[in-house]
Design an enzyme around this catalytic site. Structure first.
Site, PDB file in Angstrom:
ATOM      1  CG  HIS A  86      -5.427  -6.159  -1.495  1.00  0.00           C
ATOM      2  ND1 HIS A  86      -5.919  -7.180  -0.714  1.00  0.00           N
ATOM      3  CD2 HIS A  86      -6.492  -5.359  -1.762  1.00  0.00           C
ATOM      4  CE1 HIS A  86      -7.202  -6.999  -0.510  1.00  0.00           C
ATOM      5  NE2 HIS A  86      -7.586  -5.906  -1.137  1.00  0.00           N
TER       6      HIS A  86
ATOM      7  CG  HIS B 279     -10.785  -4.982  -5.370  1.00  0.00           C
ATOM      8  ND1 HIS B 279      -9.488  -4.534  -5.504  1.00  0.00           N
ATOM      9  CD2 HIS B 279     -10.947  -5.240  -4.044  1.00  0.00           C
ATOM     10  CE1 HIS B 279      -8.898  -4.510  -4.319  1.00  0.00           C
ATOM     11  NE2 HIS B 279      -9.764  -4.928  -3.415  1.00  0.00           N
TER      12      HIS B 279
ATOM     13  CE  LYS C 187     -10.682  -1.624   6.137  1.00  0.00           C
ATOM     14  NZ  LYS C 187     -10.702  -1.387   4.721  1.00  0.00           N
TER      15      LYS C 187
ATOM     16  CG  ASN D 281      -2.345  -4.030   0.852  1.00  0.00           C
ATOM     17  OD1 ASN D 281      -1.605  -4.038  -0.109  1.00  0.00           O
ATOM     18  ND2 ASN D 281      -3.325  -3.147   0.977  1.00  0.00           N
TER      19      ASN D 281
ATOM     20  NE  ARG E  64      -6.141   0.588   6.787  1.00  0.00           N
ATOM     21  CZ  ARG E  64      -7.119   1.467   6.749  1.00  0.00           C
ATOM     22  NH1 ARG E  64      -7.125   2.468   7.580  1.00  0.00           N
ATOM     23  NH2 ARG E  64      -8.111   1.337   5.879  1.00  0.00           N
TER      24      ARG E  64
ATOM     25  CD  GLU F  98     -10.881  -7.214  -0.110  1.00  0.00           C
ATOM     26  OE1 GLU F  98     -10.131  -7.753   0.736  1.00  0.00           O
ATOM     27  OE2 GLU F  98     -10.478  -6.367  -0.934  1.00  0.00           O
TER      28      GLU F  98
ATOM     29  CG  HIS G 101      -4.073  -3.271  -5.700  1.00  0.00           C
ATOM     30  ND1 HIS G 101      -3.692  -2.482  -4.641  1.00  0.00           N
ATOM     31  CD2 HIS G 101      -5.399  -3.494  -5.517  1.00  0.00           C
ATOM     32  CE1 HIS G 101      -4.736  -2.246  -3.861  1.00  0.00           C
ATOM     33  NE2 HIS G 101      -5.783  -2.850  -4.371  1.00  0.00           N
TER      34      HIS G 101
ATOM     35  CD  GLU H 278      -1.418   0.464   4.521  1.00  0.00           C
ATOM     36  OE1 GLU H 278      -2.022  -0.546   4.201  1.00  0.00           O
ATOM     37  OE2 GLU H 278      -1.190   1.401   3.731  1.00  0.00           O
TER      38      GLU H 278
ATOM     39  NE  ARG I  89      -5.716  23.287   2.182  1.00  0.00           N
ATOM     40  CZ  ARG I  89      -5.907  24.599   2.112  1.00  0.00           C
ATOM     41  NH1 ARG I  89      -6.730  25.195   2.947  1.00  0.00           N
ATOM     42  NH2 ARG I  89      -5.265  25.307   1.224  1.00  0.00           N
TER      43      ARG I  89
ATOM     44  CE  LYS J  13      -4.908   1.539   3.251  1.00  0.00           C
ATOM     45  NZ  LYS J  13      -4.279   0.318   2.707  1.00  0.00           N
TER      46      LYS J  13
END
Ligand SMILES: NC(=O)c1ccc[n+]([C@@H]2O[C@H](COP(=O)([O-])OP(=O)(O)OC[C@H]3O[C@@H](n4cnc5c(N)ncnc54)[C@H](O)[C@@H]3O)[C@@H](O)[C@H]2O)c1
Ligand SMILES: O=C(O)C(=O)C[C@@H](O)[C@H](O)[C@H](O)COP(=O)(O)O
Length: 537
Positions: free
Chosen positions: A425, A441, A404, A422, A418, A362, A429, A414, A298, A320
């Site tokens: 994206h 990517h 960032k 994206n 945040r 990016e 994606h 997010e 965990r 992330k």
């Protein structure tokens, strides 16, 4: 295998002022395949024949330190080639050997039951090593530096800095002082950590891992097998029980199966909550390593060592982590910030141009959503921006990280702001999924930003000049702008499962102007289609 010959070999070459070469690297470069692939496809005898030729060529061409694969000695012709050479056998105790190599799938002979296999291998080989060796140097419990010194002593060889003085500083050592430290987090109950940008930063790793850790797992992609092994050996030299976990390159690493493989490796090495994962590689590797760290027991500490532009400016920074599923990109994951991020700019030198340029997407995103100076620097000389040798490489990377860092420090999970990260994206994606993750990517995000700019323009949000600037700057560095015209229905379907969606409502990040990102909720389907019309080819 796993004795640290590449680390020691490099050190030895450095001390002697000669070159270093490795026949395994020659074979990989010559055949275009990994050693494991050749073993699996053609079997060991075929591999030994290739290896023999590689040793012959290297001995004829090379006058420095040469590392041989562990099994090269089995071939009588290869042994004959070594006669008259100065040969060093780096020896290692079996328990130590298993710890170092047992879980590393890159080592084809040790895939299962490593302890037993290691004993058998050593029984077959030890006398051959000893017969061929001019010097035998034990490596157990010793740092690569100590081993290197013993090799030099055993061979009575003079180093390039005789008289016991340290060697003159090399240019990289001088540059090493120029390290930029960018702090992230520390607000709203999150732990603060630093992103370091510079050269020769790996000396920082031990301090970040800390003394509470007993074990360290270095997760690295196949492309960085040598780097992963060098790091592992270095950490072992510092007293950690260090294992290397090799994972596939690129998106193939971001699967539940690969995560499970990593969990197994951690379980078999007795990895506890105080132990630490080091994720080395591009964004795919750091996303996976971070996810494994987030889920093992965990949550254990992890450190990111990004080696692509994209991972330095984005993936390894911000916490992330995640993997893909058949249904879409990054659909399973966790927010689990690293304890530190080391961006060693020297790593970028070995990147393929396409991978380097992909990362610029990016960087350009950071320019459009927050820091237009980034765009100015790229536009001043787009060709130079395409290589790590460009004059603004460090500044572009640092500026993007600061964008960032600012965003994620205010909104780690997010909840709102945040989402601006994206930008591009949502469609990006969807394209990646449509291409079964074979597109880079950054390339997909580039098309996605072009689409977002046209969407902003058609929605009456974005001025023409800023929208046109997207096409110009992305094209100038060689990023794609267009995608297949007949794929819109599939892309629309893919976008519905985007993490920004709420129920049936599609949501996009668009710009109200340069550096003014905002959310566009539920755009008119006709406007979406028209925006795609600008992107379609
Ligand atoms: N977590 C985040 O916030 C975040 C942000 C952006 C992107 N990402 C993810 O990052 C991934 C893309 O990352 P990427 O562009 O770095 O690609 P990548 O990780 O797929 O790396 C590209 C290729 O370069 C190889 N490589 C890495 N470093 C190298 C080096 N120094 N020299 C030679 N080869 C090297 C890799 O093994 C791979 O084959 C995507 O999965 C994307 O979803 C995550
Ligand atoms: O850090 C973020 O937040 C981002 O959105 C950065 C993106 O560049 C990155 O590709 C991220 O992995 C996308 O996140 P996702 O939540 O859309 O999967």
């Amino acid at each position: 295998m796993g004795v640290g010959k590449s680390t020691v070999g490099h050190l030895l070459a450095e001390r002697l002022g000669v070159g270093y070469r490795d026949t395994d690297d020659d074979i990989i470069a010559g055949t275009g395949r990994s050693i494991a692939e050749i073993f699996v496809d053609e079997g060991e005898p075929a591999f030994r024949a290739i290896e023999k030729q590689a040793v012959r060529t290297a001995l004829a061409e090379h006058g420095g330190v040469l590392a041989l694969g562990g099994g090269a000695i089995l071939d009588a012709d290869t042994r004959a080639l070594l006669a008259g050479q100065r040969v060093v056998y780096l020896s290692m105790d079996v328990e130590e050997a298993v710890k170092r190599t047992g879980l590393n799938a890159a080592r084809p002979l040790l895939a299962v039951n490593p302890r037993k296999q290691w004993r058998e291998l050593m029984e077959a080989r030890r006398h051959l090593y000893e017969e061929a060796a001019t010097a035998v140097v034990a490596t157990d419990g010793r740092t690569p530096e100590e081993v290197t010194r013993s090799v030099l002593d055993a061979l009575e060889m003079k180093t390039v800095s005789p008289g016991g003085h340290p060697p003159d500083p090399r240019p990289e050592d001088v540059v090493a002082d120029q390290v930029t430290r960018i702090q992230i987090g520390g607000t709203a109950g999150t732990d603060a950590y630093e992103v370091l940008v510079g050269r020769q930063l790996l000396g920082e790793l031990g301090g970040l891992i800390g003394t509470a850790a007993k074990r360290v797992a270095v997760v690295h992609p196949e492309a960085l097998a040598e780097t992963g092994e060098a790091l592992r050996a270095d950490l072992a030299g510092q007293g950690y029980e260090a294992i290397a976990i090799q994972v596939p390159n690129a998106e193939e690493a971001k699967t539940a199966e690969v995560a499970a493989y990593c969990w197994k490796a951690l379980g078999q090495s007795g990895f506890t909550r105080t132990d630490v994962i080091v994720g080395v590689g591009g964004g795919a590797s750091t996303d996976l390593a971070g996810f494994v760290a987030a889920t093992w027991l965990r949550g254990v500490r992890w450190i990111a060592v990004p080696t692509t532009v994209l991972a330095m400016v984005d993936a390894a920074v911000g916490g992330k982590t995640g993997i893909n599923t058949a249904e879409g990109k990054n659909l399973v994951g966790a927010f689990h910030p690293p304890a530190g991020v080391l961006c060693d700019l020297a790593a970028l030198d070995s990147l393929q141009t396409n991978d380097y340029v992909s990362g610029l997407a990016e960087v350009i995103k950071a320019g459009f959503i927050a820091d237009p100076v980034i765009l100015d620097l790229i536009e001043a000389d787009p060709q130079a921006a395409r290589t790590p040798a460009g004059p603004h490489t460090a500044e572009l990377i640092e500026r993007s990280i600061r964008v960032k860092a600012d965003v994620v420090s205010s909104d780690l999970k997010e909840a709102g702001r945040r989402e601006i990260l994206n930008y591009g994206h949502t469609l990006g994606h969807a394209i990646e999924k449509n291409e079964r993750y074979k597109w880079r990517h950054g390339a997909a995000v580039s098309v996605g930003m072009h689409f977002a700019a046209e969407l902003g323009r058609l929605a009456g949000r974005l001025d023409d000049a800023t929208a046109d600037r997207h096409r110009a700057v992305l094209e100038a560095v060689g990023l794609p702008l267009h995608y297949r015209h007949d794929q819109w229905p599939r892309l629309l379907e893919n976008m519905r499962i985007d993490k920004k969606s709420r129920g049936d409502l599609l949501r996009f990040i668009v710009l109200d102007g340069l550096a003014k990102p905002t959310v566009l909720e539920g755009p008119d389907p006709a406007v979406l289609l028209a925006a795609y019309g600008e992107v379609a080819e």
